[in-house]
Structure formats: structure tokens, C-alpha cells
Design a protein around this motif. Structure first.
Motif, short mmCIF file in Angstrom:
data_model
loop_
_atom_site.label_atom_id
_atom_site.label_comp_id
_atom_site.label_asym_id
_atom_site.label_seq_id
_atom_site.Cartn_x
_atom_site.Cartn_y
_atom_site.Cartn_z
N UNK A 85 0.82 -1.21 0.00
CA UNK A 85 0.00 0.00 0.00
C UNK A 85 0.86 1.26 0.00
N UNK A 86 2.00 1.23 0.69
CA UNK A 86 2.87 2.40 0.77
C UNK A 86 3.69 2.62 -0.49
N UNK A 87 4.18 1.52 -1.11
CA UNK A 87 5.15 1.66 -2.20
C UNK A 87 4.74 0.96 -3.48
N UNK A 88 3.48 0.59 -3.63
CA UNK A 88 3.05 -0.06 -4.85
C UNK A 88 3.18 0.85 -6.06
N UNK A 89 3.80 0.35 -7.14
CA UNK A 89 3.96 1.12 -8.37
C UNK A 89 5.18 2.01 -8.40
N UNK A 90 6.03 2.00 -7.35
CA UNK A 90 7.21 2.85 -7.32
C UNK A 90 8.29 2.26 -8.23
N UNK A 91 8.95 3.11 -9.00
CA UNK A 91 10.05 2.66 -9.87
C UNK A 91 11.35 3.35 -9.44
N UNK A 92 11.70 4.48 -10.05
CA UNK A 92 12.86 5.23 -9.60
C UNK A 92 12.49 6.04 -8.35
N UNK A 93 13.48 6.25 -7.50
CA UNK A 93 13.23 6.97 -6.25
C UNK A 93 12.63 6.11 -5.17
N UNK A 94 12.82 4.78 -5.26
CA UNK A 94 12.27 3.86 -4.27
C UNK A 94 12.82 4.16 -2.87
N UNK A 109 14.16 6.97 -1.72
CA UNK A 109 13.70 8.27 -1.21
C UNK A 109 12.27 8.15 -0.69
N UNK A 110 11.44 7.37 -1.37
CA UNK A 110 10.06 7.18 -0.92
C UNK A 110 10.03 6.45 0.42
N UNK A 111 10.92 5.47 0.59
CA UNK A 111 10.99 4.76 1.87
C UNK A 111 11.46 5.71 2.98
N UNK A 112 12.40 6.60 2.65
CA UNK A 112 12.88 7.58 3.64
C UNK A 112 11.73 8.48 4.13
N UNK A 113 10.83 8.85 3.22
CA UNK A 113 9.72 9.72 3.59
C UNK A 113 8.68 8.98 4.46
N UNK A 114 8.43 7.71 4.15
CA UNK A 114 7.34 6.98 4.79
C UNK A 114 7.81 5.94 5.81
N UNK A 115 9.08 6.04 6.23
CA UNK A 115 9.59 5.00 7.13
C UNK A 115 8.94 5.06 8.51
N UNK A 116 8.33 6.19 8.88
CA UNK A 116 7.65 6.29 10.18
C UNK A 116 6.47 5.32 10.26
N UNK A 117 5.78 5.09 9.12
CA UNK A 117 4.67 4.14 9.10
C UNK A 117 5.17 2.71 9.30
N UNK A 118 6.33 2.39 8.69
CA UNK A 118 6.90 1.06 8.88
C UNK A 118 7.38 0.87 10.32
N UNK A 119 7.96 1.94 10.89
CA UNK A 119 8.43 1.84 12.28
C UNK A 119 7.28 1.61 13.24
N UNK A 120 6.12 2.20 12.95
CA UNK A 120 4.96 2.02 13.82
C UNK A 120 4.46 0.57 13.80
#
Length: 439
Positions: A331-340, A342-353
Motif C-alpha cells: 500500500x505504501x510503495x506499490x507502483x514505485x520505480x525510480x526513487x524507491x 527516497x520514498x521509503x525515507x519519507x514513509x519510514x515512520x509508518x513502517x516503524x509504527x
């Protein structure tokens, strides 16, 4: 000696482990012979893993002044009177160009001169090759004075491999001993009933011998049928089980949507099962249920769900933990290609939770593995950077990363390109562990 973090972008990070001494300068001489002496240039160069002559020459090139480094005495001189702050700013530029990795920003890089006389930086963490701008004046000096090759690296690696092989052999021997003990116990337990039945058969007639064997066969067949019935009731393909699960775990709107799909005739169901990379990872699970969780997570994120709200939502679902983590990652990263990364860096708080329970780190790593099966080649190349982002953010620990890598390399999917891509990152983790043990 006062220390500071390497790189201006990490100056406020109290837990950053790469440090160097603060620059100390001294003005010497008068008139035309005035010079600036960088007193601790040798210590700074050791912390950056670069020759002190490189940094001294860089100051001279940028300031347009003569510079000299004496290899015997370790004295670094730059003609003219220069402030410490000015030289420190030039040192930061040197770190960005010739020390830090252009991909992940890690200062643990090595200067490599190619056959075509090009200078690249090889990162020990993510394996990224950074191309240095050859228009810079310092590049000609580096080509004339290449850095010394590291010695002893192969010997250390061979010793580490030998130690790991010894540990594996010891574990295999322990497992074999356990198996032998179990087999010995089984043999002793089987010998007792055989002797008793032999005595009974010797006292009876031929008909008596046949009748108990038939009754025993019937009794042995009955529990097999019961077990088969139990397996069928535990599967997720029954209509009633699907409806009951949906009503308990999903909201009223999504439950009605899924119940409409389960009202179709049972004969048409096998041809209309949805396909998803999660099914390959988790086996025969309710794939429709997972897809519904993914759509709900996306809807909640659009509403502005915070990490704590998302955590409470996932905790309210009584589903398989692997399904929940895989659904969250898709749900967080579906369809991501380049910049994977950077996208994880932005949304890592959801994974940490979502990584609060024990064993959840392995679930996240397996979700990354399943995500990369249908992801683009660009996204798969950035997996080492993704792992480093999660490792630096204390979301993933070295122990679980190594366990997941070792199981994957020796497992069924050992030919997957993900293992080849993350191998430099794994080697960097091992070298960092050995360095901390030596310290």
C-alpha cells in the motif's frame, strides 16, 4: 580532542558513528612569507581515509595558493593567512566530492582509478559507484599520485568465512546427533508393541489372526478421514468462512463488496481467483482479503492517518501477521520505480509504527522480497539503499538482515537478483561488525 560528525548534513545527529577531529590552524611567518599551518591535518585525513596530501592540495587549488604537505614530518602548509572557518568550509566541499557516496551519503568509500583514467568512489555500504567530476583541478593530482591499495582485506575475509564454515559444521553435527537420538527413541518405542502382538498371534488361529488385522486397518483409516475433513474446514475457500471473516475484520462497506463476490457459483470461482505477488509468498491464503486491506490502508493514508492511528488500525485486524505487513508495504510503495529509497525515507515512520512486535523485522524483509518479484528493475537496484535507510533508522537490525540473507541465498529463490544487489551491503555490515569488535 574535539570531534565532529563527518559531513555537514549529519552535524546534528548525536548517534552518527563517523567522526573526525575539528580543524586546528596556526598562522606562521610575516609579510610575503606568511603561511597557514593545519596542525591536525594527518588526524583529519585518517578519519576520512584519504591521504593528507589530497586535502592539502585541494586547499591550494581552491584558494589559488601554493600548498605543501611533508610526508616525513606530517606538516601541512598553505601560503597566505586563512581563517579556520574558511578552510573548514573547503574541507566540507572536499568531503562531498571525494569522500561521501553520491547514492547513500556514507563516507566509507574507496577511490578507484579505472583503465580509462576516470576516478570513481566505490561505497562499501551500498556498492554504488560514484563518478567524480574530472573537471576539478584535484583530479590530475590524484591520477599522478594514486592512493595505496588496501592490504590484508582478503585475509580477513578468508578468516571470517572459515569461522562461519566452522560454526555451520558444528550446528550440522548437533542436528545430526539430535536426529540419531530421536530415531533411537522411536525404535525402542516400536519394539514393545511388536513383541506383544506376536505373542497374541502365536496363541490364536488363522481366523483370529486375520480379524484383528482387518479391525486395526479400519481403525487406522478412520482418523485419516477425520483429519482430511479437518483440513477442508480450515481452508479459506468455503463461502461461510469467507463471509464470517469479512464481517469480523472489515468495515461494513468493504464487507458488502467482498460478500457480493463470494455469492457467485462455486464452479466459476477457480477461474476468477485474483493473482497477487503476496499469494506467492504466503501460499494458499485468502488473497481477496489481503487486497481489500491494501485498498483500505490507501484510503486511510489519503485521509491523513498518522503512524499511531495506522498501528491501531492494523492491531484491530485479526489476520496473519505476514499478510498485514505485506499489505502495508504494498500500500505504501506499490507502483514505485525510480526513487524507491527516497520514498521509503519519507514513509519510514509508518513502517516503524508497525515494527513493534517481536519477529516483525523478518516479516518486513520477506515483504520487501515479495514486493521485488513484480517490481521494476530500477526499484530492485535500489533495494540496498532501502535496507540502509531502514538500518540507519533503527527499523531493521543487523541480526535479522543477516538471517534473512543467509536463508534466501540457500533457499528455493537463491537465483533471484535481489541477493546479488544487496551483497555489497551485507559485506559492509560484516566489516562494520568486525571493526567494532576490534575496537
Amino acid at each position: 580532542m574535539a570531534l565532529q560528525n563527518i559531513g555537514s548534513g549529519n552535524k546534528d545527529d548525536a548517534f552518527y558513528r563517523y567522526k573526525m577531529p575539528r580543524m586546528v590552524t596556526k598562522i606562521e611567518g610575516r609579510g610575503n612569507g606568511i603561511k597557514t599551518n593545519v596542525v591536525n591535518m594527518v588526524d583529519i585525513a585518517k578519519a576520512l581515509a584519504r591521504p593528507a596530501s589530497y586535502t592539502t592540495k585541494y586547499f591550494g587549488c581552491e584558494l589559488g595558493a601554493q600548498s605543501k604537505f611533508d610526508e616525513r614530518t606530517g606538516v601541512s602548509l598553505v601560503n597566505g593567512a586563512h581563517d579556520t572557518a574558511k578552510l573548514a568550509a573547503l574541507l566540507e566541499n572536499f568531503i562531498k566530492k571525494y569522500v561521501q557516496c553520491y547514492g547513500c551519503g556514507n563516507p566509507e568509500t574507496e577511490i578507484i582509478i579505472t583503465k580509462t583514467q576516470m576516478i570513481t568512489l566505490k561505497c562499501a555500504a551500498c556498492g554504488y559507484l560514484s563518478d567524480v567530476d574530472m573537471r576539478d583541478k584535484l583530479t590530475t593530482f590524484i591520477l599522478k599520485n594514486p592512493p595505496e591499495q588496501k592490504k590484508g582485506g582478503k585475509d580477513k575475509k578468508a578468516m571470517r568465512r572459515a569461522e562461519k564454515e566452522r560454526l555451520k559444521e558444528g550446528e550440522a553435527a548437533d542436528e545430526e546427533q539430535k536426529k540419531l537420538k530421536k530415531e533411537g527413541k522411536k525404535k525402542t518405542s516400536k519394539e514393545v508393541p511388536v513383541s506383544k502382538t506376536a505373542k497374541k498371534k502365536s496363541n490364536g488361529s488363522d481366523e483370529d489372526r486375520k480379524s484383528p488385522s482387518g479391525s486395526q486397518a479400519d481403525e487406522n483409516e478412520m482418523p485419516d478421514d477425520d483429519e482430511d475433513d479437518g483440513v477442508q474446514w480450515q481452508t479459506d475457500t468455503s463461502k461461510e468462512a469467507a463471509q464470517r471473516r469479512i464481517q469480523e475484520q472489515l468495515s461494513a462497506v468493504t464487507a458488502e463488496m467482498v460478500m457480493l463476490s463470494t455469492d457467485e457459483p462455486e464452479e466459476k470461482k477457480p477461474s476468477k481467483k485474483p493473482t497477487s505477488p503476496i499469494k506467492e509468498m504466503n501460499g494458499e491464503r485468502n488473497n481477496l482479503f489481503v487486497e481489500t486491506i491494501i485498498s483500505e490502508i490507501k484510503a486511510n493514508l489519503k485521509k491523513g492517518f498518522t503512524p499511531s492511528q495506522l498501528r491501531s488500525y492494523l492491531g484491530s485486524l485479526s489476520a496473519d501477521p505476514q499478510d498485514l505487513v505485506s499489505a502495508l508495504f504494498h500500500a505504501l510503495f506499490g507502483g514505485v520505480e525510480k526513487g524507491f529509497a527516497k520514498d521509503v525515507e519519507k514513509k519510514k515512520s509508518y513502517l516503524a509504527a508497525a515494527m513493534q512486535e517481536e519477529g516483525s523485522q523478518l516479516l518486513l524483509l520477506k515483504s520487501i522480497q515479495s514486493f521485488c518479484r513484480d517490481a521494476s528493475a530500477d526499484a530492485v537496484k535500489e533495494v540496498p539503499l532501502v535496507l540502509k535507510v531502514l538500518y540507519d533508522g533503527d527499523i531493521l537490525e543487523e541480526e535479522y538482515i543477516m538471517k534473512w540473507f543467509n536463508e534466501g541465498v540457500t533457499g528455493e529463490n537463491k537465483k533471484s537478483p535481489i541477493w546479488k544487489n544487496i551483497k555489497p551491503f551485507i559485506e559492509w555490515l560484516q566489516s562494520a561488525e568486525s571493526e567494532t569488535e576490534d575496537e
